[in-house]
Design a protein around this motif. Structure first.
Motif, PDB file in Angstrom:
ATOM      1  N   ASP A 276       8.360  10.248   1.550  1.00 45.18           N
ATOM      2  CA  ASP A 276       9.147  10.787   2.659  1.00 45.18           C
ATOM      3  C   ASP A 276       8.762  12.218   3.037  1.00 45.18           C
ATOM      4  O   ASP A 276       9.152  12.703   4.095  1.00 45.18           O
ATOM      5  CB  ASP A 276      10.642  10.708   2.340  1.00 45.18           C
ATOM      6  CG  ASP A 276      10.995  11.416   1.044  1.00 45.18           C
ATOM      7  OD1 ASP A 276      10.099  12.026   0.416  1.00 45.18           O
ATOM      8  OD2 ASP A 276      12.176  11.363   0.650  1.00 45.18           O
ATOM      9  N   ARG A 277       7.975  12.888   2.192  1.00 40.67           N
ATOM     10  CA  ARG A 277       7.514  14.233   2.510  1.00 40.67           C
ATOM     11  C   ARG A 277       6.340  14.238   3.482  1.00 40.67           C
ATOM     12  O   ARG A 277       6.031  15.273   4.074  1.00 40.67           O
ATOM     13  CB  ARG A 277       7.125  14.973   1.228  1.00 40.67           C
ATOM     14  CG  ARG A 277       8.295  15.223   0.283  1.00 40.67           C
ATOM     15  CD  ARG A 277       7.826  15.758  -1.047  1.00 40.67           C
ATOM     16  NE  ARG A 277       7.042  14.769  -1.783  1.00 40.67           N
ATOM     17  CZ  ARG A 277       6.501  14.996  -2.981  1.00 40.67           C
ATOM     18  NH1 ARG A 277       6.675  16.166  -3.586  1.00 40.67           N
ATOM     19  NH2 ARG A 277       5.804  14.047  -3.584  1.00 40.67           N
ATOM     20  N   VAL A 278       5.679  13.085   3.650  1.00 37.65           N
ATOM     21  CA  VAL A 278       4.518  13.025   4.544  1.00 37.65           C
ATOM     22  C   VAL A 278       4.715  12.027   5.674  1.00 37.65           C
ATOM     23  O   VAL A 278       3.798  11.799   6.467  1.00 37.65           O
ATOM     24  CB  VAL A 278       3.241  12.664   3.750  1.00 37.65           C
ATOM     25  CG1 VAL A 278       2.976  13.675   2.654  1.00 37.65           C
ATOM     26  CG2 VAL A 278       3.330  11.248   3.166  1.00 37.65           C
TER      27      VAL A 278
ATOM     28  N   ARG B 120      12.197   2.163  -9.106  1.00 40.35           N
ATOM     29  CA  ARG B 120      13.484   1.808  -8.527  1.00 40.35           C
ATOM     30  C   ARG B 120      13.425   1.870  -6.995  1.00 40.35           C
ATOM     31  O   ARG B 120      14.007   1.016  -6.311  1.00 40.35           O
ATOM     32  CB  ARG B 120      14.566   2.747  -9.056  1.00 40.35           C
ATOM     33  CG  ARG B 120      15.966   2.379  -8.577  1.00 40.35           C
ATOM     34  CD  ARG B 120      17.036   3.206  -9.236  1.00 40.35           C
ATOM     35  NE  ARG B 120      17.043   4.588  -8.766  1.00 40.35           N
ATOM     36  CZ  ARG B 120      16.631   5.622  -9.477  1.00 40.35           C
ATOM     37  NH1 ARG B 120      16.152   5.432 -10.697  1.00 40.35           N
ATOM     38  NH2 ARG B 120      16.676   6.838  -8.992  1.00 40.35           N
ATOM     39  N   GLU B 121      12.717   2.852  -6.465  1.00 35.21           N
ATOM     40  CA  GLU B 121      12.592   2.980  -5.018  1.00 35.21           C
ATOM     41  C   GLU B 121      11.812   1.811  -4.425  1.00 35.21           C
ATOM     42  O   GLU B 121      12.169   1.274  -3.373  1.00 35.21           O
ATOM     43  CB  GLU B 121      11.898   4.303  -4.676  1.00 35.21           C
ATOM     44  CG  GLU B 121      12.774   5.517  -4.828  1.00 35.21           C
ATOM     45  CD  GLU B 121      13.787   5.622  -3.704  1.00 35.21           C
ATOM     46  OE1 GLU B 121      13.387   5.667  -2.539  1.00 35.21           O
ATOM     47  OE2 GLU B 121      14.998   5.642  -4.011  1.00 35.21           O
ATOM     48  N   VAL B 122      10.747   1.400  -5.084  1.00 32.75           N
ATOM     49  CA  VAL B 122       9.950   0.268  -4.595  1.00 32.75           C
ATOM     50  C   VAL B 122      10.782  -1.014  -4.623  1.00 32.75           C
ATOM     51  O   VAL B 122      10.746  -1.816  -3.674  1.00 32.75           O
ATOM     52  CB  VAL B 122       8.663   0.109  -5.434  1.00 32.75           C
ATOM     53  CG1 VAL B 122       7.943  -1.191  -5.078  1.00 32.75           C
ATOM     54  CG2 VAL B 122       7.731   1.288  -5.203  1.00 32.75           C
TER      55      VAL B 122
ATOM     56  N   SER C 105      11.471   7.951  -1.641  1.00 28.52           N
ATOM     57  CA  SER C 105      11.416   9.184  -2.417  1.00 28.52           C
ATOM     58  C   SER C 105      10.651   8.932  -3.707  1.00 28.52           C
ATOM     59  O   SER C 105      11.021   8.048  -4.486  1.00 28.52           O
ATOM     60  CB  SER C 105      12.831   9.695  -2.717  1.00 28.52           C
ATOM     61  OG  SER C 105      12.792  10.853  -3.516  1.00 28.52           O
ATOM     62  N   VAL C 106       9.572   9.689  -3.925  1.00 31.47           N
ATOM     63  CA  VAL C 106       8.740   9.518  -5.129  1.00 31.47           C
ATOM     64  C   VAL C 106       8.824  10.741  -6.026  1.00 31.47           C
ATOM     65  O   VAL C 106       7.998  10.912  -6.922  1.00 31.47           O
ATOM     66  CB  VAL C 106       7.273   9.236  -4.748  1.00 31.47           C
ATOM     67  CG1 VAL C 106       7.160   7.949  -3.978  1.00 31.47           C
ATOM     68  CG2 VAL C 106       6.685  10.401  -3.943  1.00 31.47           C
ATOM     69  N   SER C 107       9.779  11.604  -5.775  1.00 30.70           N
ATOM     70  CA  SER C 107       9.950  12.802  -6.585  1.00 30.70           C
ATOM     71  C   SER C 107      11.369  12.826  -7.156  1.00 30.70           C
ATOM     72  O   SER C 107      12.347  12.847  -6.385  1.00 30.70           O
ATOM     73  CB  SER C 107       9.709  14.063  -5.744  1.00 30.70           C
ATOM     74  OG  SER C 107       9.875  15.237  -6.512  1.00 30.70           O
TER      75      SER C 107
ATOM     76  N   CYS D 201       0.863  -1.176   0.000  1.00 34.78           N
ATOM     77  CA  CYS D 201       0.000   0.000   0.000  1.00 34.78           C
ATOM     78  C   CYS D 201       0.905   1.233   0.000  1.00 34.78           C
ATOM     79  O   CYS D 201       1.760   1.378   0.875  1.00 34.78           O
ATOM     80  CB  CYS D 201      -0.923   0.014   1.221  1.00 34.78           C
ATOM     81  SG  CYS D 201      -1.948   1.498   1.361  1.00 34.78           S
ATOM     82  N   LEU D 202       0.715   2.093  -0.965  1.00 36.56           N
ATOM     83  CA  LEU D 202       1.563   3.273  -1.135  1.00 36.56           C
ATOM     84  C   LEU D 202       0.803   4.516  -0.681  1.00 36.56           C
ATOM     85  O   LEU D 202      -0.273   4.824  -1.202  1.00 36.56           O
ATOM     86  CB  LEU D 202       1.994   3.413  -2.597  1.00 36.56           C
ATOM     87  CG  LEU D 202       2.874   4.606  -2.952  1.00 36.56           C
ATOM     88  CD1 LEU D 202       4.207   4.526  -2.208  1.00 36.56           C
ATOM     89  CD2 LEU D 202       3.118   4.665  -4.461  1.00 36.56           C
ATOM     90  N   ILE D 203       1.366   5.231   0.293  1.00 39.01           N
ATOM     91  CA  ILE D 203       0.771   6.463   0.814  1.00 39.01           C
ATOM     92  C   ILE D 203       1.566   7.632   0.242  1.00 39.01           C
ATOM     93  O   ILE D 203       2.786   7.710   0.416  1.00 39.01           O
ATOM     94  CB  ILE D 203       0.822   6.487   2.354  1.00 39.01           C
ATOM     95  CG1 ILE D 203       0.110   5.244   2.916  1.00 39.01           C
ATOM     96  CG2 ILE D 203       0.178   7.753   2.898  1.00 39.01           C
ATOM     97  CD1 ILE D 203       0.280   5.083   4.416  1.00 39.01           C
ATOM     98  N   VAL D 204       0.864   8.544  -0.454  1.00 38.10           N
ATOM     99  CA  VAL D 204       1.537   9.620  -1.167  1.00 38.10           C
ATOM    100  C   VAL D 204       0.973  10.971  -0.771  1.00 38.10           C
ATOM    101  O   VAL D 204      -0.073  11.079  -0.126  1.00 38.10           O
ATOM    102  CB  VAL D 204       1.407   9.432  -2.696  1.00 38.10           C
ATOM    103  CG1 VAL D 204       2.087   8.159  -3.147  1.00 38.10           C
ATOM    104  CG2 VAL D 204      -0.065   9.434  -3.121  1.00 38.10           C
TER     105      VAL D 204
END
Length: 329
Positions: free
Chosen positions: A163-165, A198-200, A189-191, A106-109
């Motif tokens: 990581d921003r939230v 790659r991050e996942v 990091s998604v930005s 589950c990805l929280i963005v």
């Protein structure tokens, strides 16, 4: 430069890596392998005894049993941090603990979530593991009750968060997630969005060092289905990155490296801790306070606390003035 290691053959014909130096500040690979074999043997025998007894877990799938986790316990001579950090250190393992084919994420963005939902939907490699994408605002609005949060936590194997939230999540999801180590959201990091895949992938291959205001910490380094050699290689990778100050860990490693480490132990959830490395000296000469140093440290701490108190007071007064000005307008 790192010291070279010689490869020697044991009496049984197996190859083992032995350090050429007699320095006590290094990991003994033979001891790690010995502890791994003993621990895995104990876990296997314990599971066999449990299967024969009447206390067998009736909720476990007999065709696909859940393996036990192997932990590496690090005990430091000094505190790594004086506060709890919500962003753990990522350490890539040579033998990952999670299977990408069976793990659900589950990805929280950060809002808006549509950009990330479209990216996941159009990328087959991401859609195979990321089963849900949710923004912070919808997470706060839809999962207010304890029961809804519990159901969400039980629906997915791994929770990744922008990581921003990440610092907002303890107030939103609460102890339902943070009381269980396997459900704590892991930052990534998604930005820009192009690096999401790659991050996942790195998150699935990694273990994490969570730092608290304590002199000890634990990391997952293996499963009961691993071979002793696989556990040993994972332990060596963690020690190289955390203790020896390898690339990627930075300021969250052991202060002072090997000289700041007190002990390394390997254990399972129900076993005794098997020692891998123990410090010969519990304190260095610089750790002993001289005459008058205790009073100086106490004075510095008093000044620091007074400055923190003053900053909080100014911040509170500023908020009050802002609120009053808005009410007047």
């Amino acid at each position: 430069m790192p010291e070279k290691k010689a490869v020697a053959k044991s009496p049984t014909g197996e190859k083992s890596v032995e350090p050429t130096s007699n320095s006590p500040y290094q990991l003994d690979n033979a001891q790690v392998l010995k502890a791994s074999k003993a621990l895995l043997k104990y876990v296997k025998e314990k599971k066999a005894e449990s299967a024969k007894s009447k206390k067998a877990n009736l909720l476990e799938d007999p065709e696909n049993p859940t393996p036990e986790t192997i932990w590496l316990n690090l005990t430091m001579k000094k505190l790594v941090t004086d506060t709890k950090r919500l962003k753990p250190a990522r350490i890539i393992l040579p033998h990952p603990l999670r299977n990408p084919q069976t793990t659900t994420i589950c990805l929280i963005v950060k809002d808006p979530q549509r950009t990330y939902k479209d990216l996941v939907a159009t990328t087959p490699a991401l859609s195979a593991v990321v089963k849900k994408v949710i923004g912070v605002s919808k997470l706060r609005a839809k999962f207010k009750s304890f029961e809804s949060r519990r159901l969400l936590a039980d629906s997915y194997d791994l929770f990744l968060a922008d990581d921003r939230v990440i610092c907002m999540l303890p107030a939103i999801v609460g102890k339902t997630f943070y009381s269980r180590s396997t459900k704590v959201p892991i930052p990534l990091s998604v930005s820009p969005v192009e690096r999401l895949q790659r991050e996942v992938d790195n998150c699935l291959k990694a273990t994490y060092l969570h730092l608290n205001a304590a002199a000890s910490s634990s990391l997952r380094v293996g499963l009961s289905t691993f071979t002793p050699e696989m556990v040993g290689e994972n332990v060596s990778a963690v020690v190289e990155r955390v203790v020896e100050g390898g690339k990627g860990v930075g300021k969250v490693g052991v202060p002072g490296g090997w000289r700041g480490l007190r002990s390394l132990h390997l254990k399972s959830p129900e076993s005794a801790a098997l020692p891998l490395w123990l410090a010969q000296e519990l304190c260095e000469g610089s750790d002993v306070l001289g005459d008058g140093e205790r009073e100086k440290l106490a004075a510095k701490e008093a000044i620091r606390k007074a400055e923190v108190k003053e900053r909080r007071k100014r911040k509170k007064m500023k908020k009050r003035e802002t609120r009053i000005s808005k009410e007047q307008t």
